[in-house]
Write an enzyme that holds these catalytic residues in place. Structure first.
Site, PDB file in Angstrom:
ATOM      1  N   LYS A   1       0.954  -1.158  -0.026  1.00  0.00           N
ATOM      2  CA  LYS A   1       0.044   0.030   0.061  1.00  0.00           C
ATOM      3  C   LYS A   1       1.036   1.210   0.089  1.00  0.00           C
ATOM      4  O   LYS A   1       1.941   1.354   0.892  1.00  0.00           O
ATOM      5  CB  LYS A   1      -0.904  -0.003   1.270  1.00  0.00           C
ATOM      6  CG  LYS A   1      -2.028  -1.127   1.370  1.00  0.00           C
ATOM      7  CD  LYS A   1      -3.003  -0.768   0.265  1.00  0.00           C
ATOM      8  CE  LYS A   1      -4.139  -1.779   0.421  1.00  0.00           C
ATOM      9  NZ  LYS A   1      -5.167  -1.717  -0.497  1.00  0.00           N
TER      10      LYS A   1
ATOM     11  N   LYS B   1     -13.200  -7.571  -6.950  1.00  0.00           N
ATOM     12  CA  LYS B   1     -13.171  -8.197  -5.481  1.00  0.00           C
ATOM     13  C   LYS B   1     -14.815  -8.655  -5.268  1.00  0.00           C
ATOM     14  O   LYS B   1     -15.592  -7.711  -5.260  1.00  0.00           O
ATOM     15  CB  LYS B   1     -12.956  -6.870  -4.788  1.00  0.00           C
ATOM     16  CG  LYS B   1     -11.420  -6.671  -4.751  1.00  0.00           C
ATOM     17  CD  LYS B   1     -11.119  -5.466  -3.750  1.00  0.00           C
ATOM     18  CE  LYS B   1      -9.672  -4.943  -3.837  1.00  0.00           C
ATOM     19  NZ  LYS B   1      -9.202  -3.912  -2.996  1.00  0.00           N
TER      20      LYS B   1
END
Length: 380
Positions: free
Chosen positions: A182, A281
């Site tokens: 991230k 997702k």
């Protein structure tokens, strides 16, 4: 926890042996805070849907919207789920419930994912096949039979260069050939330093960098600054599909869309997407069968697909793993269960850089009432 024992306890927790449903809630702490481009995450909150047939078999699905993600929040999602489940009674065959959920819950994608996921799990259990086999029968993949294990990227966390490098070294030693980091939570110089530390710690690994849209107008500068590390892809360097398309036109680094993807029911109107990859997702988008169909449509128009988790519990992650097993393709983004300090049940085993799926029917697992899930409401 033994998977078959978990399935039995999960079915019992859904109620007596008559068709019905139940809604549960959970709060799961992370082992360490996760800093993303959307902020700092310390706990994961979500809802579980259990659908039960007349023989007492139970299918499970999950709704776990993330703060900052597009679409209704957890409270609104829970209200939509409860209202829909009340109206759905008496409960019909799971296939019919999945079709009704697409019509009634498509504006609340996480709720749609929960009901359709539970219906798919229950259908697979009734047919006595793993969920991946059921999904592959609905949307055949070019690669043939679903995989028994799914290679996955490891999500590397760490607030310091040393801790991030140590996590990368450990992930590579555990067999992960793809690492995800991230970025975008601080100055670009800090991101460059962290990526350099990862590259030094795991020189052979493919690096995926996820900014969650945080770079905004500075995305092109970030792409140039990070190009020397040869990342496999940059995920959501800025927000908005059109901006991602323009950035991809000017960049040799593959760009992936995630939060900027249109809703599942509208993606076909935007094809071709104009980016190298799309991160799908299932927990965030909707029906797992529809996710697989979308993956096939994307492949036909030149965009690769990465099936990802949503930092959700074992139920949603395992659903995504079965979708990835049926879809084939590159390493999935499923390395998030290790981030949780506790879970609603034992998640699938991660070994040699891959998620290994149970050969038991359906998901191959079910939540354990002793693991902190709270009953919200039952429906009959």
């Amino acid at each position: 926890m033994n998977h078959s024992a978990a399935s039995e306890s999960g079915a019992a927790s859904c109620g007596a042996a008559r068709a019905g449903a139940a809604l549960y809630s959970y709060v799961l702490p992370l082992r360490e805070p996760l800093v993303t481009g959307r902020g700092r995450l310390t706990h994961r909150r979500g809802l579980l849907v259990c659908l039960r047939d007349r023989e007492g078999r139970a299918g499970w699905g999950e709704a776990a919207p993330l703060e900052g993600w597009r679409g209704p929040d957890l409270e609104t999602t829970g209200e939509a789920l409860a209202s829909w489940l009340r109206a759905a009674a008496p409960f019909a065959e799971p296939e019919a419930l999945a079709a009704r959920a697409e019509v009634g819950l498509r504006q609340v994608p996480c709720a749609w994912a929960a009901v359709a996921g539970a219906a798919a799990d229950l259908t697979a259990r009734r047919r006595e096949v793993p969920l991946a086999s059921f999904l592959a029968g609905e949307v055949p993949a070019p690669g043939g039979a679903p995989r028994k294990s799914v290679p996955t990227a490891a999500l590397v966390s760490g607030d310091t260069l040393e801790s991030a490098a140590a996590a990368a070294t450990a992930a590579a030693a555990a067999g992960h050939t793809t690492l995800k980091l991230k970025v975008g939570g601080g100055p670009l110089a800090d991101d460059v330093a962290r990526v350099a530390a990862l590259r030094d710690a795991a020189p052979a690994a493919a690096l995926r960098l996820d900014a969650n849209g945080a770079w905004g107008a500075a995305a092109e500068d970030a792409v140039r600054a990070l190009a020397r590390f040869e990342p496999e892809l940059l995920e959501e360097p800025c927000r908005g599909l059109e901006r991602l398309r323009r950035l991809q036109e000017r960049s040799d680094i593959p760009i992936a869309a995630d939060e900027s993807l249109p809703p599942l029911t509208e993606i076909h109107r935007h094809l071709p997407l104009g980016v190298a990859a799309a991160v799908l997702k299932p927990s965030a988008l909707g029906d797992p069968v529809s996710v697989l169909r979308t993956a096939a449509d994307l492949a036909d128009t030149g965009t690769g697909t990465i099936i990802g988790s949503f930092i959700e519990s074992a139920v949603g992650l395992t659903t995504a793993a079965h979708v990835a097993a049926a879809a084939g393709g590159p390493a999935a983004g499923l390395g998030t269960s290790a981030l949780l300090q506790s879970d609603v049940c034992e998640p699938p085993t991660v070994q040699k850089g891959a998620v290994w799926l149970s050969a038991s029917p359906g998901l191959g697992l079910a939540p354990d009432p002793a693991c902190g899930i709270q009953l919200v409401e039952t429906f009959a």
